[in-house]
Write a protein that holds these residues in place. Structure first.
Motif, mmCIF file in Angstrom:
data_model
loop_
_atom_site.group_PDB
_atom_site.id
_atom_site.type_symbol
_atom_site.label_atom_id
_atom_site.label_comp_id
_atom_site.label_asym_id
_atom_site.label_seq_id
_atom_site.Cartn_x
_atom_site.Cartn_y
_atom_site.Cartn_z
ATOM 1 N N UNK A 97 31.625 38.855 35.811
ATOM 2 C CA UNK A 97 32.585 38.716 35.096
ATOM 3 C C UNK A 97 33.951 38.325 36.242
ATOM 4 N N UNK A 98 34.567 37.378 36.005
ATOM 5 C CA UNK A 98 35.568 37.077 36.882
ATOM 6 C C UNK A 98 37.174 37.297 36.487
ATOM 7 N N UNK A 99 37.166 37.834 35.055
ATOM 8 C CA UNK A 99 38.422 38.180 34.644
ATOM 9 C C UNK A 99 39.038 39.285 35.495
ATOM 10 N N UNK A 100 40.184 39.120 35.716
ATOM 11 C CA UNK A 100 41.016 39.755 36.848
ATOM 12 C C UNK A 100 41.038 41.393 36.264
ATOM 13 N N UNK A 101 41.346 41.651 35.113
ATOM 14 C CA UNK A 101 41.371 43.116 34.464
ATOM 15 C C UNK A 101 40.208 43.762 34.502
ATOM 16 N N UNK A 102 39.031 42.959 34.183
ATOM 17 C CA UNK A 102 37.799 43.599 34.263
ATOM 18 C C UNK A 102 37.265 43.660 35.789
ATOM 19 N N UNK A 103 37.448 42.600 36.620
ATOM 20 C CA UNK A 103 37.095 43.006 37.916
ATOM 21 C C UNK A 103 37.819 44.200 38.675
ATOM 22 N N UNK A 104 39.121 44.154 38.517
ATOM 23 C CA UNK A 104 39.795 45.306 39.027
ATOM 24 C C UNK A 104 39.746 46.844 38.457
ATOM 25 N N UNK A 105 39.289 46.855 37.282
ATOM 26 C CA UNK A 105 38.839 48.112 36.704
ATOM 27 C C UNK A 105 37.553 48.529 36.914
ATOM 28 N N UNK A 106 36.746 47.474 37.292
ATOM 29 C CA UNK A 106 35.239 47.951 37.196
ATOM 30 C C UNK A 106 35.026 48.106 38.876
ATOM 31 N N UNK A 107 35.769 47.473 39.770
ATOM 32 C CA UNK A 107 35.747 47.861 41.117
ATOM 33 C C UNK A 107 36.474 49.247 41.456
ATOM 34 N N UNK A 108 37.506 49.494 40.646
ATOM 35 C CA UNK A 108 37.921 50.773 40.703
ATOM 36 C C UNK A 108 37.210 51.964 40.454
ATOM 37 N N UNK A 109 36.556 51.780 39.242
ATOM 38 C CA UNK A 109 35.582 52.831 38.595
ATOM 39 C C UNK A 109 34.582 52.942 39.730
ATOM 40 N N UNK A 110 33.835 51.973 40.290
ATOM 41 C CA UNK A 110 32.822 51.845 41.187
ATOM 42 C C UNK A 110 33.218 52.787 42.654
#
Length: 285
Positions: free
Chosen positions: A37-50
């Motif tokens: 998913x390339x939606x910026x908020x989803x990308x930033x949040x999922x990367x931060x959690x990972x």
């Protein structure tokens, strides 16, 4: 908080329950979809959690901005980040990894962890291929979730064949390796048969795991997951130079590496030791 969570997940029973008793293929397919998913908020949040849970180090990444978690998973490194040992008598590590079981190949037997043997012929899906490495050496290289996920040619070589074997997606961490017999032989995997310029055979067996949405090989159709098309053998004659990109996992996993008689581990390796791609692993005896 991170330490408290780490202690909780370090509990063997809980770790095994969380990573192996959930619907493994369903979870894997979901992560494969969600990570793209390339939606910026989803990308930033999922990367931060990972990054929070996996201790991801992006210091060597070529880029620091990623349009999806998948792009971060499969990142490339800045030039020179993994120097390749140039010695022609040395076979290098194909990936960043934690070294697991390793040793002499006795007949058709190797170990996934001490006291947990499995048959090499079953892993490779080919008894003849296994015989090429009798008396040789094997080493298990585990890529954790936070590591650089690409793997590279360990020497100047020709890729002769890829054998894709479909299977399960058990976690490949040490806890699962202690509890699940012949785990590597049960998981989805790709046996990559190569030959050095002097005729020496070597084998890289890429073993998928839970949350590994696919194994990708750069010398084949990288637009499609290797599993698309089902179990098969693909004949090739692809020449690669030492250190060339061979492919990637879309999450952490394992490579079992096999070399024949005539090569031995470059030095005594403690388990678990951390290894970087390009570092000398085997020496010509």
């Amino acid at each position: 908080m991170r330490k408290a969570i780490g202690r909780l997940v370090a509990n063997e029973d809980l770790n095994f329950l969380l990573t192996n008793r959930l619907p493994r293929r369903l979870a894997t397919n979901f992560i494969g979809w969600f990570s793209k998913i390339e939606q910026p908020l989803v990308a930033r949040t999922s990367i931060a959690v990972w990054r929070f849970f996996s201790d991801v180090d992006l210091a060597d990444a070529k880029e620091m901005r990623f349009k999806s978690m998948h792009a971060c998973f499969t990142r490339t490194l800045r030039p020179g980040a993994r120097p390749i040992d140039p010695d022609p008598d040395v076979i290098v590590s194909p990936c960043d990894a934690i070294v697991g079981a390793h040793g002499r190949i006795e007949g058709d037997e190797v170990h996934q962890i001490k006291g947990a043997p499995y048959r090499l012929s079953e892993l490779l899906g080919d008894a003849d291929a296994a015989r090429d490495f009798e008396g040789g050496t094997y080493v298990t290289l585990r890529l954790t979730a936070g590591m650089y996920h690409r793997f590279h040619a360990p020497h100047d070589l020709t890729v002769e064949q890829v054998t894709y074997i479909s299977g399960d997606c058990w976690n490949v961490n040490p806890i699962a390796l202690k509890r699940v017999e012949r785990l590597f032989c049960k998981n989805e995997r790709a046996a990559i048969r190569c030959r050095l310029n002097d005729g020496t055979p070597i084998m890289l067996v890429a073993v998928a795991a839970v949350l590994v949405a696919s194994i990708r090989l750069t010398f084949m159709d990288t637009e499609r997951a290797l599993r698309i098309g089902g179990p098969r053998k693909v004949k090739l004659a692809t020449e690669l130079t030492k250190g060339a990109d061979m492919g990637w996992f879309e999450h952490g996993s394992t490579i079992v590496m096999l070399v024949p008689r005539g090569y031995e581990l470059k030095r005594e390796i403690d388990t678990p030791a951390r290894m970087h791609a390009g570092v000398g692993l085997f020496d010509r005896r």
